[in-house]
Structure formats: structure tokens, C-alpha cells
Design an enzyme around this catalytic site. Sequence first.
Site, PDB file in Angstrom:
ATOM      1  N   ARG A  79       1.679  -2.394   6.064  1.00 37.19           N
ATOM      2  CA  ARG A  79       0.239  -2.069   6.083  1.00 37.19           C
ATOM      3  C   ARG A  79      -0.072  -0.994   7.124  1.00 37.19           C
ATOM      4  NH1 ARG A  79       1.003  -6.730   3.739  1.00 37.19           N
ATOM      5  NH2 ARG A  79      -0.538  -7.796   2.459  1.00 37.19           N
ATOM      6  N   GLY A 105       8.291  -5.315  -3.199  1.00 37.91           N
ATOM      7  CA  GLY A 105       7.117  -5.582  -4.030  1.00 37.91           C
ATOM      8  C   GLY A 105       5.849  -5.167  -3.299  1.00 37.91           C
ATOM      9  N   ARG A 142      10.559  -7.307 -11.813  1.00 36.07           N
ATOM     10  CA  ARG A 142       9.345  -8.059 -11.440  1.00 36.07           C
ATOM     11  C   ARG A 142       8.122  -7.547 -12.196  1.00 36.07           C
ATOM     12  NH1 ARG A 142       9.706  -8.528  -4.952  1.00 36.07           N
ATOM     13  NH2 ARG A 142       7.998 -10.008  -5.268  1.00 36.07           N
ATOM     14  N   SER A 181      -1.836 -14.287  -4.421  1.00 36.53           N
ATOM     15  CA  SER A 181      -0.942 -13.183  -4.056  1.00 36.53           C
ATOM     16  C   SER A 181      -1.650 -12.166  -3.163  1.00 36.53           C
ATOM     17  CB  SER A 181      -0.441 -12.473  -5.317  1.00 36.53           C
ATOM     18  OG  SER A 181       0.052 -11.196  -4.974  1.00 36.53           O
ATOM     19  N   GLN A 202      -0.319  -9.458  -2.212  1.00 36.25           N
ATOM     20  CA  GLN A 202      -0.011  -8.109  -2.703  1.00 36.25           C
ATOM     21  C   GLN A 202      -1.062  -7.658  -3.705  1.00 36.25           C
ATOM     22  OE1 GLN A 202       4.032  -8.264  -4.155  1.00 36.25           O
ATOM     23  NE2 GLN A 202       4.876  -8.566  -2.108  1.00 36.25           N
ATOM     24  N   ASP A 210       7.168 -17.495   1.714  1.00 40.94           N
ATOM     25  CA  ASP A 210       8.495 -16.894   1.903  1.00 40.94           C
ATOM     26  C   ASP A 210       9.462 -17.834   2.631  1.00 40.94           C
ATOM     27  OD1 ASP A 210       7.728 -14.609   0.598  1.00 40.94           O
ATOM     28  OD2 ASP A 210       7.172 -13.535   2.418  1.00 40.94           O
ATOM     29  N   LYS A 258       9.768 -13.796  -6.961  1.00 41.30           N
ATOM     30  CA  LYS A 258      10.107 -13.027  -5.750  1.00 41.30           C
ATOM     31  C   LYS A 258      11.325 -12.135  -5.994  1.00 41.30           C
ATOM     32  CE  LYS A 258       6.766 -14.814  -3.506  1.00 41.30           C
ATOM     33  NZ  LYS A 258       5.596 -13.986  -3.264  1.00 41.30           N
ATOM     34  N   ARG A 311      13.755 -17.593  -6.812  1.00 40.56           N
ATOM     35  CA  ARG A 311      14.147 -18.417  -5.650  1.00 40.56           C
ATOM     36  C   ARG A 311      14.106 -19.919  -5.913  1.00 40.56           C
ATOM     37  NH1 ARG A 311      11.168 -14.978  -0.958  1.00 40.56           N
ATOM     38  NH2 ARG A 311      12.700 -13.298  -0.964  1.00 40.56           N
TER      39      ARG A 311
HETATM   40  C1  S3P Z   1       3.421 -10.151   0.964  1.00 41.24           C
HETATM   41  C2  S3P Z   1       2.906 -11.103   0.106  1.00 41.24           C
HETATM   42  C3  S3P Z   1       3.708 -12.158  -0.526  1.00 41.24           C
HETATM   43  C4  S3P Z   1       5.056 -12.318   0.155  1.00 41.24           C
HETATM   44  C5  S3P Z   1       5.714 -11.005   0.433  1.00 41.24           C
HETATM   45  C6  S3P Z   1       4.845 -10.144   1.336  1.00 41.24           C
HETATM   46  C7  S3P Z   1       2.524  -9.136   1.539  1.00 41.24           C
HETATM   47  O1  S3P Z   1       3.935 -11.805  -1.881  1.00 41.24           O
HETATM   48  O2  S3P Z   1       5.910 -13.122  -0.648  1.00 41.24           O
HETATM   49  O3  S3P Z   1       6.980 -11.209   1.063  1.00 41.24           O
HETATM   50  O4  S3P Z   1       2.920  -8.456   2.513  1.00 41.24           O
HETATM   51  O5  S3P Z   1       1.400  -8.984   1.039  1.00 41.24           O
HETATM   52  P1  S3P Z   1       2.872 -12.155  -3.070  1.00 41.24           P
HETATM   53  O6  S3P Z   1       1.669 -11.353  -2.864  1.00 41.24           O
HETATM   54  O7  S3P Z   1       3.606 -11.783  -4.327  1.00 41.24           O
HETATM   55  O8  S3P Z   1       2.659 -13.645  -2.960  1.00 41.24           O
END
Ligand code: S3P
Length: 441
Positions: free
Chosen positions: A29, A97, A125, A169, A171, A321, A348, A352
Amino acid sequence: MLNKIKIKDKILPFNKSIRVSGDKSISIRCVLLASQAIGKSRIYNLLESEDVINSLRVIKKLGIKYIKKKNFYEINGYGLDGFLVKKNLTIFAGNSGTLARLILGLLVNSQNKVKIIGDKSLSSRDFSRVTNPLSEFGASFSNKNNKLPVIIQGTNFLRPIKYLENLGSAQCKSSVMLAALKTDGKTIIKAKKSRNHTEIFFKNLNIPIKVKEKSNYDYIEIYGKSNFSGFSYDVPGDISSSAFFLVLTLLTKNSQLTIKKVNINKTRIGIIKILNKMNANILFKNKMKYKGELVSDIIVKSKSNLKGIRCSKNINSSAIDEFLLIFLAAAKAKGISTFKDLGELNKKESPRLDIAVQFLKSIGVKVKRHDNDIKIYGNPKLDLKGKYVIKNFKKDHRIFMMTCVAALTLGGKFEIYDKDSINTSFPNFLKLLKKLGAKLN
Ligand code: S3P
């Protein structure tokens, strides 16, 4: 040199203090937001792992210059319209991701097409979870089966959206938040609880945002387009990296460990809540606030009488995680542990949940699975004698590191492949294990 390690001995008792490297979510970020700021940002203690280095390479390809100084990275942004997108540009997100999904949010206003590619794991993914909401802003996408490569064509005519994020999520939520930053007007998000570093960053940068926290969802409003200036940031330690050492210490006799200056944001410390409910006594010392984030030293001691847990699914996203390690603790605890609704674990870097169940069974732990719920029958006497070869786990960094912790605490002779996977998130992992006395070949 072969890309594997051999572990034949349990780690001996230790009493030490360590620092883990910078938080991965916050590091990515920092890089992406610095690329949108006006002027220079300075980032200290940036995690130098592949996911973060790929983030730096991506912004460089988009015309943003950065340099590494002695103890910080300096990134020079030109504001929200500052990317220089050449024709036929391809950018590589590697294994990340977070990078791939967040950068798509920042490309919704791109005048030229950009193609996003990734490694084998990332290319398997799902991306519809971000391309769907980003299309509503007005961006166009082309891709096959909702997977990478994804080609994005942005637009000048973005419109704000109303978005329900229902997976938990961060992300997806963050990708939409970054697109909202580029869009005139008010974007409204109702998001199932997930890590909130992007929200905290926005507030800290004086980006107009309102957040109302309710018990299961957060209500977020963002007003775009508001430029912001370069900033300085000192990235705290990563709780997800610390987690390997928390469980290592708990499962090693007569040991104690202090992990210094770790981010303990409440949306990230599910593992500590879960382990403490299982009888661990993990403590925070020297807590302080840093730019809206909570940072603390963490103290953990060995625990031979862990007990099973019925884990509430409300806690899943704040430990998302760390479940591989939580399962390991449950395997050594007294009684049965239950975990529910863990489908996201299979989305993931590797599937997992499938791999964890397979691994636990292979070391003799009784596990029952029903869809995305699992029951682990703990055994405090679990002491391995056999030989275990761990490979074919899609080079997932967290699977590699979890099996190292298993090998160092449960006995047996382990051969673990794909050592290089640690470079994704925690290049120092094996060095720190050695510092605590682990014998690794
Ligand atoms: C993350 C969000 C999570 C996490 C990843 C980092 C992030 O994923 O598993 O390691 O930095 O926003 P998801 O948004 O797919 O849950």
C-alpha cells in the site's frame, strides 16, 4: 544448489528477542499510494520481498521513479493522473494477488490498455472479484475464465459506484477504494470485515473518507478525486511473519521470545486471540499508535497444555493468512478443534485448506472435513518418528514456512522443497530460525 532443506532435529529451547521484516500489506500500500501522491515519499523499513519489489517495478513501468537510499525508498509521484502508460504495456505482478488486484483499481483511468500477468499460482486465481466492481466504474476488461492475463482499458468518464463486498476480502475492498480515489463523486462501500490498512492510510493522508464500523460490516464512503502530498512512513513488523515464530515458541519446551515492533491492528490479530483462547499467554508490551496503526512488542512463551477451540467464523478474516499455523497448534492441543467456513483459504497462493488437511493427515493427525468446515482431533503427545517429504504445494511460501515450524517442533525427518518460496513474503525467515538455534541443512 538444490532448492530444498532438510530438518532432522527439533529446535532446542531458546530465550531471545527478534525483529521480523516489514508488513507486506502495508508495504504494498505504501508503494502504490506513494505512486499517486504529489511529490516525494520516503518509506523506511519497506519489506524487501518479491511481492513488494514487483510492486516497485510495476510503478516504474507506469512512469513513476523511485530510488533506494541508505535506509529508505524514495518514490516520486505526480498525483492521481500521474501514470505514464505506454502503448501495449504489460506488467508482471509475480505471485502477488494484492499487487495485481490493487493496481487494477489504480488503472481505471488509464488512457491506454494495460495487460496484467502473473506467475503460475497467480494465473490460476479469480479476478472477476475485482473486474466486476471495477467495470461498474466504467473501466473495460478482457480476459479468459476470469483469470490472468487481464487487459484493462480505463476511461476519463468514471462514475462512482455502490459496492457490496461480501467475501471479507481486503484486496477487493482496497481495489475499489483506489478506483474511488480516481473518480469524482461519492463511492459507497459496504464491506464484510477485513484488514483496514487502506482506510487508515486514506485518513492519514487526509483523503476524504468516512468509515462506520458495525459488528460484521464496515460502511465506507470515499469522495474523489482528491490529490494528496508525498508522505513519510516507517513500516512496522508483519504479524503474519511473526505468526510462524509465535507457534514455534509455543510448541518448543522452556522457551520465550520477544518480537519487536509488530503491527497489531485489530483486523490482523485473529491468530493471537485464537491461540490465547487455546490457553497460550501471548502478551503485548510497549504498545503505541503510529499513523493510525497499533504497533507493539509481542511476548510469547512455551505452552505444553494448549486446549482445543471452537473457532467462531467471525474471526476468520482477521486470521486468514495464519490458519495453517493455527491448525498446527490445534494438532498439538488437547481435545477437538473446529473451524468453519474456510472456503477463502482455497483461493490463496495455493488451495491451502486442501493442502493443510492433506498435510495433517500425512503426519498422523485425525482430521474430518465437511465442505469448508474442519475438525482437528488434537494430540498433545504427537511426536513424529517417520520421514516426510513435502513438495508439490504450488511453491506457496506459507506452506513452506509452516512445514518448517512443524519439522522443528514435532520431530521426524523432513525434506521440504521450494525453499525459494520464502522470498515472496519473508526472505529472512531461515536466517531468523538459525538465530534461534534451528539446525537446517
Ligand atoms: C491482503 C488481503 C488478504 C490476504 C493477503 C493480503 C491485503 O487477501 O490473504 O495475504 O493486503 O489486502 P484477500 O483480500 O483475498 O482475503
